[in-house]
Design a protein around this motif. Structure first.
Motif, mmCIF file in Angstrom:
data_model
loop_
_atom_site.group_PDB
_atom_site.id
_atom_site.type_symbol
_atom_site.label_atom_id
_atom_site.label_comp_id
_atom_site.label_asym_id
_atom_site.label_seq_id
_atom_site.Cartn_x
_atom_site.Cartn_y
_atom_site.Cartn_z
ATOM 1 N N ALA A 26 -15.332 92.263 3.458
ATOM 2 C CA ALA A 26 -15.431 90.868 3.884
ATOM 3 C C ALA A 26 -16.883 90.501 4.161
ATOM 4 C CB ALA A 26 -14.598 90.645 5.145
ATOM 5 N N ALA A 27 -17.155 89.199 4.094
ATOM 6 C CA ALA A 27 -18.489 88.663 4.333
ATOM 7 C C ALA A 27 -18.492 87.829 5.615
ATOM 8 C CB ALA A 27 -18.929 87.803 3.155
ATOM 9 N N LEU A 28 -19.322 88.232 6.563
ATOM 10 C CA LEU A 28 -19.546 87.459 7.786
ATOM 11 C C LEU A 28 -20.766 86.581 7.502
ATOM 12 C CD1 LEU A 28 -18.534 87.171 10.757
ATOM 13 C CD2 LEU A 28 -20.400 88.705 11.367
ATOM 14 N N CYS A 29 -20.496 85.414 6.937
ATOM 15 C CA CYS A 29 -21.563 84.514 6.480
ATOM 16 C C CYS A 29 -22.101 83.710 7.655
ATOM 17 C CB CYS A 29 -21.018 83.564 5.417
ATOM 18 S SG CYS A 29 -20.351 84.413 3.973
ATOM 19 N N HIS A 30 -23.429 83.630 7.745
ATOM 20 C CA HIS A 30 -24.046 82.916 8.862
ATOM 21 C C HIS A 30 -25.313 82.210 8.418
ATOM 22 C CE1 HIS A 30 -27.054 86.138 9.206
ATOM 23 N NE2 HIS A 30 -26.050 86.925 8.880
ATOM 24 N N ARG A 31 -25.683 81.212 9.215
ATOM 25 C CA ARG A 31 -26.927 80.480 9.002
ATOM 26 C C ARG A 31 -27.482 80.089 10.375
ATOM 27 N NH1 ARG A 31 -24.592 74.700 6.705
ATOM 28 N NH2 ARG A 31 -23.743 73.982 8.687
ATOM 29 N N PRO A 53 -14.394 85.179 4.093
ATOM 30 C CA PRO A 53 -14.174 85.602 2.701
ATOM 31 C C PRO A 53 -14.006 87.121 2.606
ATOM 32 C CG PRO A 53 -15.990 84.041 2.846
ATOM 33 C CD PRO A 53 -15.629 84.411 4.250
ATOM 34 N N LYS A 54 -12.966 87.537 1.883
ATOM 35 C CA LYS A 54 -12.705 88.980 1.764
ATOM 36 C C LYS A 54 -11.936 89.250 0.492
ATOM 37 C CE LYS A 54 -8.478 89.001 4.563
ATOM 38 N NZ LYS A 54 -8.212 87.594 4.422
ATOM 39 N N GLY A 55 -11.942 90.528 0.076
ATOM 40 C CA GLY A 55 -11.202 90.881 -1.119
ATOM 41 C C GLY A 55 -11.148 92.373 -1.339
ATOM 42 N N TRP A 56 -10.436 92.750 -2.381
ATOM 43 C CA TRP A 56 -10.248 94.147 -2.737
ATOM 44 C C TRP A 56 -11.507 94.699 -3.395
ATOM 45 C CZ3 TRP A 56 -6.224 95.554 -0.176
ATOM 46 C CH2 TRP A 56 -5.147 94.688 -0.007
ATOM 47 N N PRO A 57 -11.673 96.014 -3.388
ATOM 48 C CA PRO A 57 -12.829 96.614 -4.068
ATOM 49 C C PRO A 57 -12.900 96.169 -5.533
ATOM 50 C CG PRO A 57 -11.652 98.280 -2.798
ATOM 51 C CD PRO A 57 -10.803 97.032 -2.772
ATOM 52 N N THR A 66 -19.388 93.717 -3.151
ATOM 53 C CA THR A 66 -18.061 93.099 -3.246
ATOM 54 C C THR A 66 -17.926 91.984 -2.218
ATOM 55 O OG1 THR A 66 -17.031 95.100 -4.122
ATOM 56 C CG2 THR A 66 -15.572 93.516 -3.036
ATOM 57 N N ALA A 67 -18.380 92.230 -0.988
ATOM 58 C CA ALA A 67 -18.332 91.203 0.057
ATOM 59 C C ALA A 67 -19.114 89.966 -0.375
ATOM 60 C CB ALA A 67 -18.873 91.758 1.365
ATOM 61 N N LEU A 68 -20.286 90.188 -0.951
ATOM 62 C CA LEU A 68 -21.117 89.080 -1.425
ATOM 63 C C LEU A 68 -20.422 88.305 -2.543
ATOM 64 C CD1 LEU A 68 -23.879 87.979 -0.672
ATOM 65 C CD2 LEU A 68 -24.872 89.466 -2.419
ATOM 66 N N ARG A 69 -19.778 89.014 -3.464
ATOM 67 C CA ARG A 69 -19.045 88.361 -4.556
ATOM 68 C C ARG A 69 -17.906 87.513 -3.991
ATOM 69 N NH1 ARG A 69 -17.296 90.150 -9.789
ATOM 70 N NH2 ARG A 69 -19.435 90.850 -10.067
ATOM 71 N N GLU A 70 -17.178 88.044 -3.003
ATOM 72 C CA GLU A 70 -16.081 87.279 -2.391
ATOM 73 C C GLU A 70 -16.602 86.025 -1.694
ATOM 74 O OE1 GLU A 70 -12.917 87.715 -2.923
ATOM 75 O OE2 GLU A 70 -13.228 89.544 -4.059
ATOM 76 N N ALA A 71 -17.772 86.136 -1.054
ATOM 77 C CA ALA A 71 -18.367 84.965 -0.401
ATOM 78 C C ALA A 71 -18.664 83.875 -1.430
ATOM 79 C CB ALA A 71 -19.635 85.365 0.349
ATOM 80 N N TRP A 72 -19.111 84.274 -2.622
ATOM 81 C CA TRP A 72 -19.366 83.314 -3.701
ATOM 82 C C TRP A 72 -18.051 82.700 -4.189
ATOM 83 C CZ3 TRP A 72 -21.551 79.731 -6.206
ATOM 84 C CH2 TRP A 72 -21.125 79.393 -7.491
ATOM 85 N N GLU A 73 -17.081 83.563 -4.534
ATOM 86 C CA GLU A 73 -15.843 83.069 -5.138
ATOM 87 C C GLU A 73 -15.031 82.199 -4.190
ATOM 88 O OE1 GLU A 73 -13.735 86.470 -6.621
ATOM 89 O OE2 GLU A 73 -15.192 86.837 -8.218
ATOM 90 N N LEU A 107 -13.740 96.084 5.940
ATOM 91 C CA LEU A 107 -15.133 96.332 6.299
ATOM 92 C C LEU A 107 -15.885 95.011 6.233
ATOM 93 C CD1 LEU A 107 -15.794 99.562 4.194
ATOM 94 C CD2 LEU A 107 -15.044 99.392 6.579
ATOM 95 N N VAL A 108 -16.623 94.679 7.296
ATOM 96 C CA VAL A 108 -17.294 93.386 7.401
ATOM 97 C C VAL A 108 -18.809 93.566 7.255
ATOM 98 C CG1 VAL A 108 -17.685 91.364 8.853
ATOM 99 C CG2 VAL A 108 -15.468 92.543 8.921
ATOM 100 N N TYR A 109 -19.379 92.848 6.286
ATOM 101 C CA TYR A 109 -20.818 92.883 6.024
ATOM 102 C C TYR A 109 -21.431 91.539 6.393
ATOM 103 C CZ TYR A 109 -19.856 97.171 3.536
ATOM 104 O OH TYR A 109 -19.461 98.447 3.233
#
Length: 152
Positions: A26-31, A53-57, A66-73, A107-109
């Protein structure tokens, strides 16, 4: 249940019947920074709950990629700034089409958001919202994810 039977259940049978946890990223997106720091939540597709945003490997990608890709999608996040190691993890039960729930460890990035696209793969399926860490902790359902927000 008699004590001996309960002990046998706890020691032998119960672990055999538990499903192993699946793994997501998962992506812990912040600004922003300090008092102006905000976190991005999106709605889930099935239940319209607030999530990150989160997803499977994804084969060929590292977990943080993967976390970054899920944040985009899922949210249209544009960034190359993702942590190498998770900032935390949380578990939840994912409902399957067959009606059974599967335990999932996520797992949170941390992802510092540079820009946001208006047109992204799941734009028509999700709503995005920027909120404070305290507000995010109120809106998400998972206790461990609430704790991750409160630690920010």
């Amino acid at each position: 249940m008699p004590k001996l039977l309960q002990s046998a259940w706890d020691a032998v049978l119960s672990p055999m019947l538990r499903r192993p946890k699946r793994l997501q990223m998962a992506a812990l997106c912040h600004r922003g920074t300090g008092d102006k720091k905000e976190f991005l939540l999106v709605t889930s597709r099935g239940t319209a709950r607030w999530i990150i945003p989160k997803g499977w490997p994804i084969r060929g990608l590292k977990s943080n990629e993967t976390a970054l890709r899920e944040a985009w999608e899922e949210a249209g996040v544009k960034s190359n700034d993702v942590t190498d190691e998770p900032v935390g993890s949380y578990t939840y039960n994912k409902e399957q089409a067959n009606g059974f729930a599967v335990p999932v460890e996520t797992l949170v990035y941390s992802v510092a958001v540079d820009d946001m696209a208006e047109d992204f793969p799941e734009a028509h399926e999700r709503t995005r919202k920027w909120v404070t860490a305290d507000k995010a902790a109120e809106l998400v359902n998972e206790d461990e994810l609430k704790s991750i927000f409160r630690d920010q």
